[in-house]
Design a protein around this motif. Structure first.
Motif, PDB file in Angstrom:
ATOM      1  N   SER A 284       0.851  -1.205   0.000  1.00 48.51           N
ATOM      2  CA  SER A 284       0.000   0.000   0.000  1.00 48.51           C
ATOM      3  C   SER A 284       0.878   1.244   0.000  1.00 48.51           C
ATOM      4  O   SER A 284       1.983   1.231   0.548  1.00 48.51           O
ATOM      5  CB  SER A 284      -0.869   0.046   1.253  1.00 48.51           C
ATOM      6  N   GLN A 289       2.149   9.497  -0.725  1.00 45.02           N
ATOM      7  CA  GLN A 289       2.451   8.838  -1.993  1.00 45.02           C
ATOM      8  C   GLN A 289       1.178   8.718  -2.839  1.00 45.02           C
ATOM      9  O   GLN A 289       1.200   8.933  -4.051  1.00 45.02           O
ATOM     10  CB  GLN A 289       3.042   7.452  -1.735  1.00 45.02           C
ATOM     11  N   PRO A 321       5.035  14.901   7.182  1.00 46.32           N
ATOM     12  CA  PRO A 321       5.876  14.600   8.341  1.00 46.32           C
ATOM     13  C   PRO A 321       7.081  13.725   8.024  1.00 46.32           C
ATOM     14  O   PRO A 321       7.118  13.049   6.987  1.00 46.32           O
ATOM     15  CB  PRO A 321       4.934  13.865   9.299  1.00 46.32           C
ATOM     16  N   GLY A 323       9.387  10.640   7.942  1.00 42.71           N
ATOM     17  CA  GLY A 323       9.087   9.204   7.867  1.00 42.71           C
ATOM     18  C   GLY A 323       7.768   8.875   7.204  1.00 42.71           C
ATOM     19  O   GLY A 323       7.266   7.755   7.313  1.00 42.71           O
ATOM     20  N   SER A 324       7.188   9.836   6.472  1.00 41.13           N
ATOM     21  CA  SER A 324       5.874   9.575   5.866  1.00 41.13           C
ATOM     22  C   SER A 324       5.999   9.023   4.452  1.00 41.13           C
ATOM     23  O   SER A 324       4.992   8.827   3.774  1.00 41.13           O
ATOM     24  CB  SER A 324       5.028  10.854   5.871  1.00 41.13           C
ATOM     25  N   THR A 327      10.221  10.000  -0.042  1.00 37.06           N
ATOM     26  CA  THR A 327      11.203   9.574  -1.050  1.00 37.06           C
ATOM     27  C   THR A 327      10.530   8.786  -2.187  1.00 37.06           C
ATOM     28  O   THR A 327      10.724   9.093  -3.360  1.00 37.06           O
ATOM     29  CB  THR A 327      12.303   8.699  -0.394  1.00 37.06           C
ATOM     30  N   LEU A 328       9.711   7.803  -1.810  1.00 39.42           N
ATOM     31  CA  LEU A 328       9.055   7.004  -2.859  1.00 39.42           C
ATOM     32  C   LEU A 328       8.087   7.833  -3.681  1.00 39.42           C
ATOM     33  O   LEU A 328       7.841   7.519  -4.845  1.00 39.42           O
ATOM     34  CB  LEU A 328       8.299   5.831  -2.231  1.00 39.42           C
ATOM     35  N   GLU A 436      14.572  17.903   1.181  1.00 36.31           N
ATOM     36  CA  GLU A 436      14.907  18.769   2.323  1.00 36.31           C
ATOM     37  C   GLU A 436      14.935  20.215   1.815  1.00 36.31           C
ATOM     38  O   GLU A 436      15.873  20.979   2.062  1.00 36.31           O
ATOM     39  CB  GLU A 436      16.254  18.379   2.948  1.00 36.31           C
ATOM     40  N   ALA A 666       7.430   5.696   9.262  1.00 33.88           N
ATOM     41  CA  ALA A 666       6.596   4.766   8.485  1.00 33.88           C
ATOM     42  C   ALA A 666       5.411   4.243   9.309  1.00 33.88           C
ATOM     43  O   ALA A 666       5.073   3.058   9.250  1.00 33.88           O
ATOM     44  CB  ALA A 666       7.459   3.610   7.959  1.00 33.88           C
TER      45      ALA A 666
HETATM   46  N1  LIG Z   1       4.322   2.589   1.149  1.00 34.53           N
HETATM   47  C1  LIG Z   1       5.193   2.200   2.054  1.00 34.53           C
HETATM   48  N2  LIG Z   1       5.001   1.070   2.738  1.00 34.53           N
HETATM   49  C2  LIG Z   1       5.880   0.684   3.687  1.00 34.53           C
HETATM   50  N3  LIG Z   1       6.993   1.357   4.000  1.00 34.53           N
HETATM   51  C3  LIG Z   1       7.214   2.510   3.339  1.00 34.53           C
HETATM   52  C4  LIG Z   1       6.360   2.971   2.335  1.00 34.53           C
HETATM   53  N4  LIG Z   1       6.838   4.121   1.872  1.00 34.53           N
HETATM   54  C5  LIG Z   1       7.978   4.370   2.532  1.00 34.53           C
HETATM   55  N5  LIG Z   1       8.196   3.405   3.418  1.00 34.53           N
HETATM   56  C6  LIG Z   1       9.313   3.359   4.371  1.00 34.53           C
HETATM   57  O1  LIG Z   1       9.133   4.436   5.282  1.00 34.53           O
HETATM   58  C7  LIG Z   1      10.383   4.907   5.712  1.00 34.53           C
HETATM   59  C8  LIG Z   1      10.402   6.413   5.635  1.00 34.53           C
HETATM   60  O2  LIG Z   1      10.350   6.838   4.305  1.00 34.53           O
HETATM   61  P1  LIG Z   1      11.128   8.102   3.780  1.00 34.53           P
HETATM   62  O3  LIG Z   1      12.561   8.031   4.161  1.00 34.53           O
HETATM   63  O4  LIG Z   1      10.798   8.284   2.375  1.00 34.53           O
HETATM   64  O5  LIG Z   1      10.431   9.220   4.665  1.00 34.53           O
HETATM   65  P2  LIG Z   1      10.502  10.780   4.491  1.00 34.53           P
HETATM   66  O6  LIG Z   1       9.112  11.268   4.477  1.00 34.53           O
HETATM   67  O7  LIG Z   1      11.389  11.117   3.357  1.00 34.53           O
HETATM   68  O8  LIG Z   1      11.192  11.194   5.870  1.00 34.53           O
HETATM   69  P3  LIG Z   1      12.152  12.427   6.199  1.00 34.53           P
HETATM   70  O9  LIG Z   1      11.316  13.639   6.162  1.00 34.53           O
HETATM   71  O10 LIG Z   1      12.658  12.116   7.558  1.00 34.53           O
HETATM   72  O11 LIG Z   1      13.202  12.422   5.144  1.00 34.53           O
HETATM   73  C9  LIG Z   1      11.410   4.240   4.850  1.00 34.53           C
HETATM   74  O12 LIG Z   1      12.049   3.247   5.591  1.00 34.53           O
HETATM   75  C10 LIG Z   1      10.640   3.630   3.713  1.00 34.53           C
HETATM   76  O13 LIG Z   1      11.204   2.446   3.262  1.00 34.53           O
END
Ligand SMILES: Nc1ncnc2c1ncn2[C@@H]1O[C@H](COP(=O)(O)OP(=O)(O)OP(=O)(O)O)[C@@H](O)[C@H]1O
Length: 733
Positions: A284, A289, A321, A323-324, A327-328, A436, A666
């Motif tokens: 999911s 995303q 936030p 860890g949300s 990146t993906l 960032e 996450a």
């Molecule tokens: N759809 C998903 N399902 C499960 N895990 C996910 C999913 N998307 C991202 N993750 C995991 O969530 C974690 C946090 O993702 P990510 O590093 O992209 O967060 P972020 O929003 O960029 O955080 P920050 O602001 O601290 O950079 C990663 O370990 C990633 O693998």
């Protein structure tokens, strides 16, 4: 009204025009009485009140009871008078307003009502209506009246200009003081009026212009007026007026677990990528995303060479936030947009503030480009410049060709390659990702963005006729600008603490941007797809699973508290932040000297490979406690961090948000403790409150828990002393 004009006139040239003014005053008083009577007959009490005020001495006595000395009202009335001798109708209207305002602002209504009825009684004393009186005086009178009025108008204007500054100042002060001074002023006025009555008509100005009289009593001499004053006033919060895209963003759910979107439900994702997602355990999408991936894909639906419908796509800003899963949300659509590319060219560039972050993002790109033919190159200065050049371009008999489709870089090294690497071209760049982003805006003094944009739109010798797609910087859309297809450059900005300051964002030269944000008040309902108002007070959002505490402590007990958390509470995978490399190092030495905890340090004192190794070991669980500077505060995604401890309180709210965001990622849970000295408590907690983050819970540690640690701690301190001495000696050698 005319009476007032005379008063003003007299105020300007009192001595010279005394006789004339007295005569005029007398005549106008009669007129005023006549008007008063007329009004009385119409039983318009509010008008009476004002007229009584204008009419002079005997009425002041009553006005003081009504508390009518508002400078505001006085000014408004004066303005009307200035506008012209417009007759009864407008005057009555003004008076009605005056009455209404007065009723609102008056401390008590009863005395006012009493005064009104008293005034009504006075007005009933056989005054002649103004028009009738005019007729009686005949043409001569009316001519001289006009002349006087013309004179008065002129003088009024002059007087008005002279006293404008003073009155404005007094007005402001009056408005401030009005509520407390009403009664006092009333009494003062009454007292003055009584004495003025004895003096006679020459002081009419002072009697009629009640507020002026009060000003004189309260203000210092004009020569010593201090503009602005030094009065303490509650400062009103200024609410910025945001451009629409910032004021009405697309809201993104911040609760991850409750708002997961199955990957198959997001339309348009390539089967190859769906498979890869599943292979990586992603069934999911997280809310951000679910919103951002389709938005970027939509813009690339006609391929990456032209925007949708031939138009330049909107730039995208994402504030979600820590860890949300931000990146993906850019990796997936960017890889998908480039899947069909034929020639290898730099088409996507992700810029990040640190080497570690760039490395982390390039890893994710590598996962999703694996087996697609797309090439990802990391440009951070970890390799020598020459080696990096070799990974970026290749010289052939046909000229230079790119070896990278996607570049992940730190800004400094990127600019070096733009300047110094022959054949390195960004002219085919389609996506510029700024992760960032708020930090990157702060670093904008490096001018890296300008250099990148210049490189994208750089005209080269082969440009022009043989170029299928030309590139010009986007400007206003015109018929001419739309006739040639363009490769659009789309900027994608991501941060957990994206600024909403339009001035700062303007530096990025965004094109018709769209904002996706999770910053909203909990009270407001968010339905996916609807746009709701943001909470102006709320600036940042923290992960849902985060529990935050603060620990009151003193300087000496801080290391003991940390040991307590590690040894008694048995926390593992703790990321502990300090505000400097020195503190990090000393604390590391001290904890190591104490023993019983697997501890490591992380700062810019370590070499890149040492840093990489440390992070790996920490993630693997080999290191229980990692003591770090803010080098790991942003973006670093270390799985399994259970707890963040702010050994030193962060100085800025954004630093706090990023530090504590290393846990509870996450959708998982996490703990954050901040050690606060007594002197820091108030300011720090206020800083969080101002940012709209939830209040921290106080966590007290009983001294009896710390006492058993003391003997060993003393020993560790002396070991530390020795180690520091040795290190110094080593440095000197
Ligand atoms: N759809 C998903 N399902 C499960 N895990 C996910 C999913 N998307 C991202 N993750 C995991 O969530 C974690 C946090 O993702 P990510 O590093 O992209 O967060 P972020 O929003 O960029 O955080 P920050 O602001 O601290 O950079 C990663 O370990 C990633 O693998």
């Amino acid at each position: 009204m005319a009476l007032f004009r005379i008063n003003r006139y007299l105020g300007g040239e009192e001595d010279a025009t005394e006789d004339r003014s007295q005569a005029l005053l007398e005549r106008l008083r009669e007129q005023a009485r006549a008007r008063q009577l007329k009004k009385q007959q119409q039983v318009l009490l509010p008008s009476d009140e004002l007229k009584q005020k204008k009419t002079g001495n005997e009425l002041h006595q009553k006005l003081k009871h009504s508390g009518f000395d508002s400078e505001n009202e006085y000014q408004r009335e004066a303005k009307k008078r200035k506008r012209g001798h417009s007759g009864e109708g407008s005057c009555g209207e003004g008076e009605k307003k005056l009455r209404k305002n007065h009723q609102v602002s008056s401390d008590s209504e009863k005395p006012l009502a009493g005064a009104d009825s008293g005034l009504a009684g006075e007005a009933a004393n056989g005054y002649i209506p103004a028009k009738k009186k005019k007729n009686e005086n005949g043409k001569k009178s009316s001519l001289s009246q006009k002349k006087i009025e013309a004179d008065l108008d002129e003088n009024n204007r002059q007087q008005e200009n002279k006293s404008n500054l003073k009155r404005d100042k007094a007005k402001r002060k009056k408005e401030r003081d009005i509520s407390t001074e009403v009664e006092t002023n009333g009494a003062e006025i009454a007292e003055k009026d009584r004495s003025e009555e004895v003096k006679g008509n020459q002081s009419t100005k002072e009697k009629v212009c009640i507020p002026t009289l009060n000003e004189k009593a309260t203000l210092p001499p004009s020569s010593s007026l201090v503009l602005g004053g030094s009065d303490r006033r509650a400062v009103q919060k200024v609410q910025p007026i945001l451009p629409q895209w910032l004021a009405q963003p697309k809201l993104v759910h911040k609760r991850i677990k409750e708002n997961l979107v199955p990957i198959q439900d997001v339309a348009g994702i390539h089967p190859k990528l769906l498979k890869k997602l599943q292979m990586n355990g992603i069934e999911s999408f997280f809310p951000v995303q679910g919103e951002v991936i389709p938005a970027i894909l939509e813009n690339a639906s006609s391929g990456f060479l032209v925007g949708r419908g031939g138009y330049q796509p909107s730039d995208i800003c994402v504030s979600a936030p820590t860890g949300s899963g931000k990146t993906l949300s850019f990796v997936i659509p960017v890889v998908q947009a480039l899947l069909e590319r034929v020639v290898c060219q730099v088409r996507a560039l992700a810029v990040l503030p640190t080497k570690e972050l760039a490395q982390q993002v390039s890893k994710v790109f590598n996962i999703y480009t694996d087996g697609t033919g797309l090439k990802v190159v990391l440009v951070t200065g970890q390799k020598s410049f020459g080696k990096e050049q070799e990974t970026l371009v290749q010289r052939t008999v046909m000229g230079y060709c790119s070896l990278a489709d996607i570049i992940v870089a730190t800004p400094g090294r990127l600019v070096d390659h733009i300047d110094q690497t022959p054949g390195f071209s960004l002219r085919q760049l389609r996506f510029l990702i700024i992760d960032e982003a708020d930090r990157m805006i702060d670093d904008m003094h490096q001018n890296w963005l300008h250099q990148v944009v210049k490189a994208v739109f750089r005209a080269e010798e082969d440009s022009g006729t043989n170029m299928l797609f030309q590139r010009t910087e986007p400007g206003p859309v015109t018929a001419a600008s739309t006739c040639c297809p363009q490769i659009p450059l789309q900027k994608l900005l991501f941060s957990a603490t994206l600024t909403r300051n339009p001035e700062k964002l303007q530096q990025l030269g965004l094109y018709q941007p769209r904002l996706f944000t999770s910053v909203y008040s909990e009270k407001r309902a968010v339905t996916a797809g609807t746009e709701t108002e943001q909470d102006a007070e709320k600036k940042y959002t923290l992960p849902e699973g985060l529990s935050q505490y603060y620990v009151p402590c003193n300087l000496n007990s801080k290391p003991l508290f940390l040991l307590y958390f590690m040894l008694r509470m048995k926390f593992t995978r703790v990321l502990c932040f300090t505000n400097s490399k020195q503190t990090s190092h000393r604390l590391f030495l001290l904890i190591r000297a104490f023993g019983g905890v697997n501890v490591a340090e992380f700062s810019s004192w370590l070499t890149p490979s040492e840093r990489q190794r440390t992070l790996k070991e920490f993630e693997q669980g080999k290191i229980q406690l990692l003591i770090s500077t803010d080098a790991t505060a942003r973006g670093i995604d270390i799985k399994g961090v259970k707890c963040v401890i702010n050994y030193d309180a962060p100085q800025f709210i954004r630093t706090y948000i990023h530090r504590v965001g290393r846990t509870a990622r996450a959708g998982k849970v996490g703990l954050a403790f901040t050690m606060l000295l007594k002197v820091q408590e108030r300011k720090f907690l206020q800083m969080l409150r101002d940012a709209g983050t939830p209040d921290l819970e106080k966590q007290l540690v009983k001294s009896e828990y710390l006492k058993p640690l003391l003997p060993q701690y003393e020993e560790a301190l002396s070991k530390l002393q020795k180690t520091v001495k040795d290190e110094r000696a080593q440095k000197r050698a």
